[in-house]
Design an enzyme around this catalytic site. Structure first.
Site, PDB file in Angstrom:
ATOM      1  N   HIS A 203       0.838  -1.202   0.000  1.00 36.67           N
ATOM      2  CA  HIS A 203       0.000   0.000   0.000  1.00 36.67           C
ATOM      3  C   HIS A 203       0.870   1.249   0.000  1.00 36.67           C
ATOM      4  CE1 HIS A 203      -4.302  -1.118   0.897  1.00 36.67           C
ATOM      5  NE2 HIS A 203      -3.707  -2.289   0.919  1.00 36.67           N
TER       6      HIS A 203
ATOM      7  N   ASP B 127      -4.442   6.971   2.528  1.00 42.32           N
ATOM      8  CA  ASP B 127      -4.880   5.727   1.911  1.00 42.32           C
ATOM      9  C   ASP B 127      -6.399   5.708   2.082  1.00 42.32           C
ATOM     10  OD1 ASP B 127      -5.617   2.893   1.596  1.00 42.32           O
ATOM     11  OD2 ASP B 127      -3.464   2.556   1.551  1.00 42.32           O
TER      12      ASP B 127
END
Ligand code: UDP
Length: 408
Positions: free
Chosen positions: A20, A115
């Protein structure tokens, strides 16, 4: 440029697990090149920052946040445990670190990028009175199923109350997708576990984001993108955001160049997964018996985890390394197929490299990616029964290398 003289200050909250943080950092580095007057502070855990940040100093500054682990915590076999601890520590670990970031840089925050899984980004940005930009590092389709989670639960039923082979055909371009392909925590699994709870909240909160950016490109899934564009004011496809990994310290690219075009099997199950021992054994047997040359990026200790004698017997055919420059490998003409877990970055890199895939999904969006690659985009195969068996792996390899349909 002195930080105090910078015109803007953007804080970035990274998710420090799986792949990520790396694509998120990559886009922030590009933004930073495009906005030389802006200061970027990138917040992740110490471990994630140390793995993600390049040695060269960039204008983006890393800050460490608490990982939520108890004192003296020892990593166990279950990789989800540190994620659970971390998700218990958010958002307070981030908000405390943001105060320190402001104190250290002497600049208040003008924009919050997170995120997308951090549903709390909406509240933190409101508190700071700044816009929230959510970056989803997966594909549009995986984002879409999280946004539609309540509808899907109602239509399919939860915890096996509905048939798992039920098609999601009520969404355009979803007819080959079945309930069983969905990430855990949508219709099955532990709905109260930290990750499913966070992803459910994300689906509900994303409409509060000023912009949502996704690591994909529109043409790949245009009908799904259109549905998301109808739902959100600013939905941007900004991918593929891949890391160009220059680390070829094990000589993979030279080794590939010794092989004919489209003859090599490249194997990697991403940064977090090693298949269970019986599946490793099955894959080794399939590789040995089929005789195709292979390059394997192996997480773990191949001497201990692969069948006895396998390394010796396949020395002339195979190369096993702890890390490979995957994006470059998938663009190398010698690679003929990619055996993968179906992580989103791997799928995108396979598309960029034009390499067909054989997929063995484990968790998260990997099942959905597998089914989409196989039945919507048609450039790969899921394995029979969903796991690696010798017969299934051999069939898939032979289909890809030897049949007209496979070559196509
Ligand atoms: N990767 C790499 N070399 C390796 C193994 C992985 O460069 O030996 C990179 C790969 O190119 C991809 C990422 O690690 O960008 C894996 O991401 P993915 O989303 O496929 O899987 P995850 O690690 O999140 O499970």
């Amino acid at each position: 440029m002195e930080e105090a003289n910078a015109s803007k200050h953007i804080a970035v909250l990274a998710f420090p697990f799986g792949t990520h943080a790396a694509p998120l950092l990559n886009i922030i580095l590009q933004l930073s090149d495009a906005c030389p007057d802006t200061v970027f502070s990138f917040l992740g855990t110490r471990q994630s920052n140390s793995l993600t940040f390049p040695k060269k100093l960039y204008k983006v500054k890393p800050f460490n946040v608490w990982d939520g682990l108890p004192e003296g915590y020892m990593l166990k076999d279950d990789p989800s445990e540190p994620v659970e601890y971390f998700l218990k520590a958010v958002p307070e670990n981030f908000t405390e670190a943001l105060d320190e970031v402001v104190a250290e840089t002497g600049k208040s925050i003008d924009c919050l990028i997170t995120d997308a899984i951090y549903a709390f980004g909406a509240d933190v940005a409101d508190e700071l009175n700044v816009p929230w930009v959510a970056i989803w590092t997966g594909g549009s389709r995986a984002l879409f199923v999280h946004v539609e989670i309540d509808f899907i639960r109602e239509y399919v039923g939860i915890n096996g109350t509905g048939p798992q082979d039920k098609s999601l055909k009520f969404f355009p371009d979803f007819s080959p997708i079945r309930a069983a392909d969905l990430p855990g925590g949508i219709t099955t699994g532990d709905f109260n576990a930290a990750m499913p709870v966070m992803l459910h909240k994300m689906g509900l909160e994303l409409s509060r984001a000023t912009a949502i950016a996704v690591n994909s490109y529109e043409e790949l899934d245009s009908k799904v993108v259109n549905m998301l564009k109808q739902r959100f004011d600013m939905y941007l496809s900004i991918g593929p955001i891949n890391l160009v990994s220059a680390d070829d310290s094990h000589g993979c690219l030279d080794w590939l160049s010794e092989h004919d075009w489209e003859t090599v099997v490249y194997i990697s199950f991403g940064t977090a997964i090693t298949p269970p021992p019986h599946e490793l054994q099955a894959l080794c047997e399939a590789l040995e018996e089929s005789g195709f040359p292979f390059l394997w990026s192996f997480r773990g200790n191949p001497e201990k985890q692969l069948p006895s004698g396998f390394l010796k017997r396949t020395r002339s055919k195979g190369k096993i390394v702890p890390w490979a420059p995957q994006p470059e490998i998938l663009e190398h003409p010698s690679v003929g197929v990619f055996v993968s877990h179906g992580g989103w970055n791997s799928v995108l890199e396979s598309i960029v490299g034009g390499v067909p895939m054989i997929l063995r999904p484990f968790f998260g969006d990997q099942g959905l990616n597998t089914r989409t690659v196989e039945a919507v985009w048609g450039f790969g195969l899921g394995l029979e029964g969903g796991t690696l068996t010798k017969v299934g792996a051999m069939k898939a390899l032979e289909f890809t290398f030897c049949s007209e349909q496979g070559k196509k």
